[in-house]
Scaffold this motif. Structure first.
Motif, PDB file in Angstrom:
ATOM      1  N   GLU A  16       0.847  -1.188   0.000  1.00 35.04           N
ATOM      2  CA  GLU A  16       0.000   0.000   0.000  1.00 35.04           C
ATOM      3  C   GLU A  16       0.884   1.240   0.000  1.00 35.04           C
ATOM      4  O   GLU A  16       1.968   1.263   0.581  1.00 35.04           O
ATOM      5  N   HIS A 141      -6.709  -6.274   6.762  1.00 35.79           N
ATOM      6  CA  HIS A 141      -7.087  -7.573   6.201  1.00 35.79           C
ATOM      7  C   HIS A 141      -6.123  -8.685   6.603  1.00 35.79           C
ATOM      8  O   HIS A 141      -6.544  -9.781   6.959  1.00 35.79           O
ATOM      9  N   THR A 164     -18.435  -9.418  -3.920  1.00 39.72           N
ATOM     10  CA  THR A 164     -17.389  -9.264  -4.931  1.00 39.72           C
ATOM     11  C   THR A 164     -17.307  -7.809  -5.414  1.00 39.72           C
ATOM     12  O   THR A 164     -18.290  -7.068  -5.349  1.00 39.72           O
ATOM     13  N   PRO A 165     -16.137  -7.398  -5.926  1.00 42.56           N
ATOM     14  CA  PRO A 165     -16.015  -6.021  -6.433  1.00 42.56           C
ATOM     15  C   PRO A 165     -16.941  -5.745  -7.607  1.00 42.56           C
ATOM     16  O   PRO A 165     -17.437  -4.621  -7.757  1.00 42.56           O
ATOM     17  N   VAL A 187      -7.592  -0.686   1.872  1.00 42.92           N
ATOM     18  CA  VAL A 187      -7.940  -1.625   0.804  1.00 42.92           C
ATOM     19  C   VAL A 187      -9.435  -1.892   0.846  1.00 42.92           C
ATOM     20  O   VAL A 187     -10.018  -2.101   1.914  1.00 42.92           O
ATOM     21  N   SER A 188     -10.083  -1.894  -0.301  1.00 44.76           N
ATOM     22  CA  SER A 188     -11.529  -2.096  -0.363  1.00 44.76           C
ATOM     23  C   SER A 188     -11.933  -3.424   0.263  1.00 44.76           C
ATOM     24  O   SER A 188     -11.302  -4.461   0.006  1.00 44.76           O
ATOM     25  N   MET A 191     -12.344  -6.586  -1.933  1.00 49.71           N
ATOM     26  CA  MET A 191     -11.225  -7.419  -2.381  1.00 49.71           C
ATOM     27  C   MET A 191     -11.335  -8.833  -1.808  1.00 49.71           C
ATOM     28  O   MET A 191     -10.851  -9.788  -2.416  1.00 49.71           O
ATOM     29  N   TRP A 192     -11.990  -8.966  -0.655  1.00 50.94           N
ATOM     30  CA  TRP A 192     -12.204 -10.298  -0.073  1.00 50.94           C
ATOM     31  C   TRP A 192     -13.085 -11.165  -0.978  1.00 50.94           C
ATOM     32  O   TRP A 192     -13.144 -12.388  -0.799  1.00 50.94           O
ATOM     33  N   ARG A 194     -12.498 -11.685  -4.081  1.00 49.51           N
ATOM     34  CA  ARG A 194     -11.657 -12.171  -5.180  1.00 49.51           C
ATOM     35  C   ARG A 194     -10.840 -13.370  -4.708  1.00 49.51           C
ATOM     36  O   ARG A 194     -10.136 -13.298  -3.695  1.00 49.51           O
ATOM     37  N   TYR A 197      -7.104 -12.788  -4.214  1.00 53.33           N
ATOM     38  CA  TYR A 197      -6.784 -12.035  -3.000  1.00 53.33           C
ATOM     39  C   TYR A 197      -6.837 -12.941  -1.772  1.00 53.33           C
ATOM     40  O   TYR A 197      -5.990 -12.841  -0.874  1.00 53.33           O
TER      41      TYR A 197
END
Length: 291
Positions: A16, A141, A164-165, A187-188, A191-192, A194, A197
């Motif tokens: 990041e 995360h 999902t995004p 972090v969005s 992202m979990w 995906r 990721y």
């Protein structure tokens, strides 16, 4: 409370540009989820908890923890399968909603206030860890994933359901974020949702990761009805509207209604919106495999 075992490698933190102030963000998030009344929306998601309990193969007598449990969808699903369940969240009011639901069904469940990033349990305390649309909102995360791995025994399972995004809720996050931007460097949570990721977060400690996209259908009377429910009861949307001046609030309302109308597959007389989420089951490596 013990620290993560050296036999369970912690997942890597995604690179990041800016390191967020996680403590401050978490404090704001806690206030956000305590606002409105998430349980009004949460109970409509019960089918996701049931599906996740089946995917994770929850069995009678197993020790199960529901992390960031909200009002207890995965908690109840596991208890209905005669598991020994501990339901955790950092919002006491949501735990109270879960207690009431458990009492109504006569289910024996332990409810405990706990932070998903610092769980007050020994290493390997549980056979199964579950979370439905919960841990994905923890700001750190990697730390959250590490805690999930730590409290599950070797060979145990972690079952998670995450928006999902690209799906409807991911699009809703983006719409709200245009008006109330998230903290810098964060972090969005989507992202979990995906698989790649999740492999980054859990891969070092996982014997296997099985992920499958699924659909949850939001069902309301109309786009306006859904907007009102989310504005009144869904903490992130409730807080976003409260933070905006009237003009910006009206603009966000228009964009949200347009999103709901585009996503609605039920026609003019009702509302059904398919929302994609990722259902994943992670099997933790056993110590002999780690060395």
């Amino acid at each position: 409370m013990t620290q993560p075992s050296t036999s369970t490698p912690s997942p890597r933190q995604p690179p990041e540009a800016t390191v967020p102030d996680y403590a401050a963000i978490k404090q704001r998030q806690q206030a956000t989820w305590a606002s409105g009344d998430f349980a009004i929306i949460g109970v409509t998601l019960q089918i996701v908890g049931e599906s996740l309990a089946e995917a994770a193969d929850v069995r009678a007598g197993e020790r199960v923890i529901d992390i960031a449990a909200g009002n207890g969808n995965a908690t109840l699903a596991a208890a209905r399968r005669f598991a020994r369940v501990t339901s955790t969240d950092y919002v006491p009011a949501l735990l109270d909603k879960g207690r009431a639901r458990a009492a109504a069904e006569g289910l024996s469940i332990e409810f405990r206030e706990a932070d998903a990033e610092a769980l007050p349990f020994y290493d390997g305390s549980f056979d199964v860890a579950l979370s439905t649309f919960g841990v994905m909102f923890a700001p750190d995360h990697a730390r959250c994933a590490g805690e999930m791995m730590r409290v599950v025994r070797g060979g145990g399972r972690i079952g998670i359901a995450n928006w999902t995004p690209e799906g409807f809720i991911g699009q809703l996050f983006k719409t709200v974020g245009r008006f109330v931007p998230p903290p810098s460097g964060l972090v969005s949570p989507a992202m979990w949702g995906r698989e790649d990721y999740l492999r980054q977060l859990f891969g070092m400690g996982a014997a296997s990761i099985r992920a499958q996209p699924r659909i949850f259908n939001f069902r309301y009377a109309s786009p306006e009805h859904m907007l009102q429910v989310f504005r009144d009861f869904y903490g992130p949307v409730h807080k976003a509207f409260a933070a905006l001046d009237p003009g910006a609030g009206q603009a966000m309302e228009r964009e949200m209604l347009a999103l709901f109308e585009r996503a609605n597959i039920a026609g003019d007389n009702s509302l059904v919106i398919p929302a994609e989420y990722l259902e994943a089951v992670i099997i933790k490596r056993t110590p002999d495999v780690l060395h």
